[in-house]
Design an enzyme around this catalytic site. Structure first.
Site, PDB file in Angstrom:
ATOM      1  N   CYS A 111      15.927   5.849 -15.516  1.00 28.63           N
ATOM      2  CA  CYS A 111      14.656   5.321 -15.624  1.00 28.63           C
ATOM      3  C   CYS A 111      13.522   5.870 -16.506  1.00 28.63           C
ATOM      4  CB  CYS A 111      14.012   5.095 -14.242  1.00 28.63           C
ATOM      5  SG  CYS A 111      14.841   3.839 -13.293  1.00 28.63           S
TER       6      CYS A 111
ATOM      7  N   CYS B 264       0.800  -1.452   0.163  1.00 28.65           N
ATOM      8  CA  CYS B 264      -0.029  -0.178  -0.190  1.00 28.65           C
ATOM      9  C   CYS B 264       0.831   1.219  -0.037  1.00 28.65           C
ATOM     10  CB  CYS B 264      -0.958   0.015   1.148  1.00 28.65           C
ATOM     11  SG  CYS B 264       0.005   0.133   2.768  1.00 28.65           S
ATOM     12  N   GLY B 265       2.093   1.136   0.327  1.00 28.05           N
ATOM     13  CA  GLY B 265       2.866   2.440   0.214  1.00 28.05           C
ATOM     14  C   GLY B 265       2.343   3.335   1.031  1.00 28.05           C
TER      15      GLY B 265
END
Length: 383
Positions: free
Chosen positions: A355, A177-178
């Site tokens: 990224c 869930c961060g």
């Protein structure tokens, strides 16, 4: 511009290592000590031999140590990957070492599950609060109709919620869930009762504060230990930490916890091929023990367990998300600079830029996959 970007590049030594690097760069559009913002400005004579012998690990570490500079790491990475240098990024010893590790050991076992939380997500909420938007989403935004990072992140949360068809009172599980982004959104806007799990103490603490007063429970727990039954399950940006040895266990867990008429949304970065590998610099400094799944990995692990209802790729949106994070990071670094060192700043700038370039080159993807347990009727996925 930071002080180290104003250091004049050195005169390039005429060495075999330099000539090899130049031959690899030839045709990529990236030059050594050139004038374009994506060119590499060399500040240390040993840069060439280090990169030649250590691959992407040497490239990333030497940037952290100030051996070279590049104004647009995102564009540098994009050009190098489009040129095909991704195939040369890992040295043979790096590839062999990771395959031996991944072959003989479960790098994402329960005993090792909390390593990435302690190494990255627990680094400091003050840093992530300044880098991310107010939702504290640390995953790809959905930019289809968005103009700002915040709009894109709210759109991503709502896209997942609409795909799940959440109704008031439903029990929803958020695996990984961060900082409570989806849990808060689903409870506040859809009336769901959400259980969120994370392996980061810093995330759990802040998620509980953000969801205070809502029907949300945040638990510090590994997904393999979960019990209960849920109408809907979501997992956003967590599957990258599961590991190929645990894919079947992961989907067995989802199958066990999901109601018979339930839906599951998996939001994950994905690899274009099924080779078990990891970038050594990312593996060491950003996401220890992380590994990207392929379409084949997910299909094989869900076969006979879950029915795939929908598969959406919006990986190109991660490029824009990462660049927005980098803008936030640069704009607010001065507020937290006393809490960290210059090496940490350069580590994050390299990570975010590299990224972004990888997603821009379509070297990696971002998928949202909807699964059911074979519920009757047609499923029409929102977009």
């Amino acid at each position: 511009m930071t002080s180290d970007t104003r250091i004049a590049p050195i005169a390039l030594p005429d060495t075999r290592a330099r000539r090899v690097i130049e031959s690899l760069l030839d045709g990529s559009g990236v030059a050594l000590n050139g004038t374009s913002p994506w060119d590499i400005q060399v500040h240390h004579p040993d840069f060439f031999s280090r990169v030649l012998h250590q691959g992407t690990l040497g490239l990333g570490e030497s940037y952290m140590e100030g051996w070279w500079e590049c104004e647009r790491i995102d564009e540098m990475t994009h050009r190098l990957l489009r040129h095909g240098l991704g195939e040369h990024a890992h040295t043979p010893s790096e590839r062999l070492m990771y395959k031996l590790q991944a072959g003989f050991f479960n790098l994402q076992s329960k005993a090792r599950a909390y390593i990435v939380g302690e190494a990255h997500y627990d680094l400091g909420n003050d840093l992530f609060e300044r880098m991310l938007d107010p939702t504290m989403c640390y995953s790809c935004g959905y930019w289809k109709d968005a103009e700002t990072l915040h709009e894109a992140q709210v759109a991503k949360l709502d896209l997942a919620a609409r795909k799940l068809g959440i109704e008031p009172g439903m029990k929803v599980l958020d695996i990984g869930c961060g900082w409570g982004s989806f849990a808060e959104h689903a409870a506040r806007h859809y009336g769901a009762h959400v259980t969120g799990i994370t392996i980061s103490r810093e995330q759990a603490e802040l998620a509980r504060k953000r969801c205070e007063g809502l029907p949300v429970e945040i638990i510090l727990e590994d997904y393999r230990d979960l019990e209960g039954r849920f109408d809907r399950i979501v997992s956003i940006g967590m599957f990258e930490h599961v590991g190929h040895r645990n894919y079947r266990t992961y989907f067995d867990t989802v199958d066990r916890l999901l109601a018979d008429d339930g839906l599951f949304v998996l939001h994950t970065i994905g690899s274009n091929n099924s080779e078990i590998s990891a970038d050594p610099w990312i593996h060491k400094y950003i996401f220890p023990n992380g590994i990207l799944p392929s379409i084949k990995h997910i299909a094989q692990a869900t076969e006979g367990r879950l029915l795939m209802e929908d598969w959406q790729n919006f990986g190109a949106d991660y490029d824009r998300t990462l660049m927005a994070w980098q803008d936030n990071f640069d704009a607010h670094w001065h507020e937290i600079a006393d809490n960290y060192n210059e090496k940490t700043r350069r580590m994050f700038r390299y990570y975010l830029g590299a990224c972004a370039g990888a997603f821009r080159a379509r070297d990696i993807q971002l998928w949202q996959v909807v699964f059911s347990k074979g519920r009757p009727g047609r499923y029409d996925s929102p977009r």
